[in-house]
Design a protein around this motif. Structure first.
Motif, PDB file in Angstrom:
ATOM      1  N   THR A 375       0.842  -1.188   0.000  1.00 10.11           N
ATOM      2  CA  THR A 375       0.000   0.000   0.000  1.00 10.11           C
ATOM      3  C   THR A 375       0.881   1.243   0.000  1.00 10.11           C
ATOM      4  O   THR A 375       2.063   1.194   0.355  1.00 10.11           O
ATOM      5  N   VAL A 376       0.291   2.360  -0.389  1.00 11.73           N
ATOM      6  CA  VAL A 376       1.009   3.634  -0.386  1.00 11.73           C
ATOM      7  C   VAL A 376       0.159   4.695   0.306  1.00 11.73           C
ATOM      8  O   VAL A 376      -1.080   4.633   0.295  1.00 11.73           O
ATOM      9  N   SER A 377       0.834   5.639   0.901  1.00  6.78           N
ATOM     10  CA  SER A 377       0.193   6.832   1.436  1.00  6.78           C
ATOM     11  C   SER A 377       0.524   7.991   0.513  1.00  6.78           C
ATOM     12  O   SER A 377       1.642   8.091   0.000  1.00  6.78           O
ATOM     13  N   ILE A 378      -0.469   8.859   0.303  1.00  2.50           N
ATOM     14  CA  ILE A 378      -0.304   9.952  -0.661  1.00  2.50           C
ATOM     15  C   ILE A 378      -0.693  11.270  -0.012  1.00  2.50           C
ATOM     16  O   ILE A 378      -1.769  11.387   0.589  1.00  2.50           O
ATOM     17  N   GLY A 379       0.170  12.245  -0.114  1.00  2.00           N
ATOM     18  CA  GLY A 379      -0.127  13.607   0.296  1.00  2.00           C
ATOM     19  C   GLY A 379      -0.162  14.499  -0.921  1.00  2.00           C
ATOM     20  O   GLY A 379       0.682  14.388  -1.809  1.00  2.00           O
ATOM     21  N   VAL A 380      -1.135  15.406  -1.003  1.00  4.12           N
ATOM     22  CA  VAL A 380      -1.321  16.210  -2.203  1.00  4.12           C
ATOM     23  C   VAL A 380      -1.544  17.670  -1.822  1.00  4.12           C
ATOM     24  O   VAL A 380      -2.164  17.975  -0.797  1.00  4.12           O
ATOM     25  N   ALA A 381      -1.012  18.562  -2.635  1.00  4.68           N
ATOM     26  CA  ALA A 381      -1.173  20.006  -2.410  1.00  4.68           C
ATOM     27  C   ALA A 381      -1.385  20.690  -3.753  1.00  4.68           C
ATOM     28  O   ALA A 381      -0.864  20.249  -4.787  1.00  4.68           O
ATOM     29  N   GLU A 382      -2.136  21.793  -3.704  1.00  2.00           N
ATOM     30  CA  GLU A 382      -2.450  22.561  -4.904  1.00  2.00           C
ATOM     31  C   GLU A 382      -1.781  23.927  -4.836  1.00  2.00           C
ATOM     32  O   GLU A 382      -1.577  24.481  -3.751  1.00  2.00           O
ATOM     33  N   LYS A 383      -1.437  24.478  -6.000  1.00  2.00           N
ATOM     34  CA  LYS A 383      -0.867  25.824  -6.044  1.00  2.00           C
ATOM     35  C   LYS A 383      -1.910  26.818  -5.537  1.00  2.00           C
ATOM     36  O   LYS A 383      -3.004  26.922  -6.071  1.00  2.00           O
ATOM     37  N   GLU A 384      -1.530  27.540  -4.478  1.00  2.00           N
ATOM     38  CA  GLU A 384      -2.423  28.523  -3.877  1.00  2.00           C
ATOM     39  C   GLU A 384      -1.671  29.825  -3.675  1.00  2.00           C
ATOM     40  O   GLU A 384      -0.450  29.908  -3.898  1.00  2.00           O
ATOM     41  N   SER A 385      -2.395  30.852  -3.221  1.00  2.00           N
ATOM     42  CA  SER A 385      -1.792  32.173  -3.087  1.00  2.00           C
ATOM     43  C   SER A 385      -0.682  32.208  -2.043  1.00  2.00           C
ATOM     44  O   SER A 385       0.282  32.967  -2.173  1.00  2.00           O
TER      45      SER A 385
END
Length: 430
Positions: A375-385
């Protein structure tokens, strides 16, 4: 895994384009004055610059292949220049041409199949000694017994195989075929851009030799193209060494660093980490750990939504989505997480593994192999101000990854999202 799965069209594409371009240009009746001057000096430039490039990357094989092609070009070009200037060939033209037809495929095939397995200086000395010995013997025999050597070379040994289109001596054709077969086996055994370039350079030389006195620019153009094919292949492998991870086949950390500044205004970055990988390595060994890394990489490579997978380092991977929003990317991340969870890795005893894939399949069909889930753990982020640079978004995704680990692993976690909002499936992970 079958070795044939490592074959790549990309290994042959650049060399094929250069080869076809050389044949097309050499077949033209006239060339622009600029290109005529260029191809008159290009072989020497390629030997000088390409040879230095090969030495930097310790590519002795390619260095001596360049040297062999250049020597054949130099000797034949001298004869061709005399023919064009005087309207007739020199008295030794037939002997020189037939010797080149014999020695070029012989030396080209020898050096292409001669692997670098010793110290750089010793290897260079050994290759140079072979070239000097062969050249010295050929030159001595040609000077001492020119008529006898020419008669022996031009003798038709297999009358039934002789055809009108054959303008080289008969032994030259089986030598070209033998060298081609050896290089083909070498490529199939170890598919690499360099091996593909060596393989495709040989037909170019076979096409070039009969055109030496027939096409005004055939010798210069094809010699340049074959040398350029070899130098381009060295550059191709140098790029792969710098930008592509050898174990997984994914672009590596350097390629990621090159990609980040060109993501545009809107993008999403995700960090994926294999759960309990150190414990898995300690339990099953590093060979199986490498197998798991390749499995995870193969699944991440299939991520949808325009995502691009990179190996960040160790058991960590990075997924980049250019021009996408978080809501568009999250379903694709969840899909790839589920695909990895559903994939069952089969453990085999490497010591008793059969060499033949068919025997291996029959044995696995009769014996229940040990299987583990990953299994894998995933962290995600989006371009923000508040995250102005890709490095800051990458750092935010890494923080979200640690939150996903704390939330129980095997989940997708968004930066700034609390643990209760994590998407998670409770399973037993490796």
């Amino acid at each position: 895994m079958s070795r044939f799965k490592a074959l790549r069209l990309s290994h042959f594409l650049p060399s094929s384009l250069l080869l076809c371009a050389g044949i097309a240009a050499a077949s033209l009746n006239t060339l622009n004055e600029f290109f005529t001057s260029l191809f008159n000096v290009l072989p020497t430039l390629l030997l000088t610059l390409g040879g230095a490039f090969c030495l930097i990357y310790a590519r002795q094989r390619e260095l001596f292949l360049l040297l062999v092609v250049y020597l054949a070009y130099f000797v034949l070009d001298t004869q061709a220049d005399y023919y064009r200037a005087h309207g007739q060939a020199r008295s030794d033209a037939a002997l020189v041409f037939q010797l080149c037809s014999l020695l070029l495929p012989l030396l080209y095939g020898l050096y292409a199949a001669w692997l670098e397995r010793t110290h750089l200086l010793r290897d260079l000395i050994a290759r140079a000694a072979v070239l000097l010995a062969v050249g010295a013997v050929a030159l001595a025999l040609a000077r001492r017994y020119p008529d006898a050597v020419l008669a022996w070379l031009a003798q038709i040994r297999w009358p039934t195989l002789q055809a009108e289109w054959m303008s080289m001596i008969q032994p030259a054709y089986p030598l070209f075929l033998l060298a081609f077969a050896v290089l083909l086996v070498q490529y199939l055994h170890q598919p690499r851009p360099l091996h593909a370039a060596q393989l495709l350079g040989l037909p170019g030389l076979c096409w070039m030799l009969p055109k030496t006195f027939l096409l005004a620019h055939g010798l210069n153009l094809m010699s340049s193209q074959v040398m350029l094919i070899l130098v381009a292949a060295v550059a191709h492998e140098a790029y792969q060494m710098a930008f592509r991870d050898e174990l997984t086949g994914l672009p590596g950390r350097r390629a990621l660093n090159e990609r980040l500044p060109r993501l545009g205004r809107n993008y999403v970055i995700a960090m994926a980490d294999i759960d309990h990988f150190k414990q898995f390595n300690d339990t099953h060994g590093h060979d199986v750990g490498d197998q798991v890394l390749r499995v995870v990489a193969s699944q991440l490579r299939k991520v949808g939504g325009g995502g691009k997978a990179f190996r960040f380092g160790g058991e960590e991977f990075t997924l980049v989505f250019s021009g996408k929003s978080l809501e568009e990317c999250r379903p694709h991340l969840e899909t790839v997480r589920q695909a990895i969870e559903a994939y069952s890795v089969q453990l085999r005893d490497q010591g008793s593994r059969p060499q033949d894939d068919r025997c291996g399949r029959q044995r696995r069909a009769g014996v229940a192999a040990s299987r583990v889930s990953v299994t894998v753990s995933i962290g995600v982020a989006e371009k923000e101000s508040d995250q102005r640079t890709p490095e800051e978004v990458l750092k935010a995704a890494d923080q979200a990854l640690y939150t996903a680990k704390a939330a129980g692993r095997n989940c997708v976690r968004v930066h700034g999202q609390n643990c209760r909002g994590a998407v998670r499936v409770a399973t037993t992970s490796a």
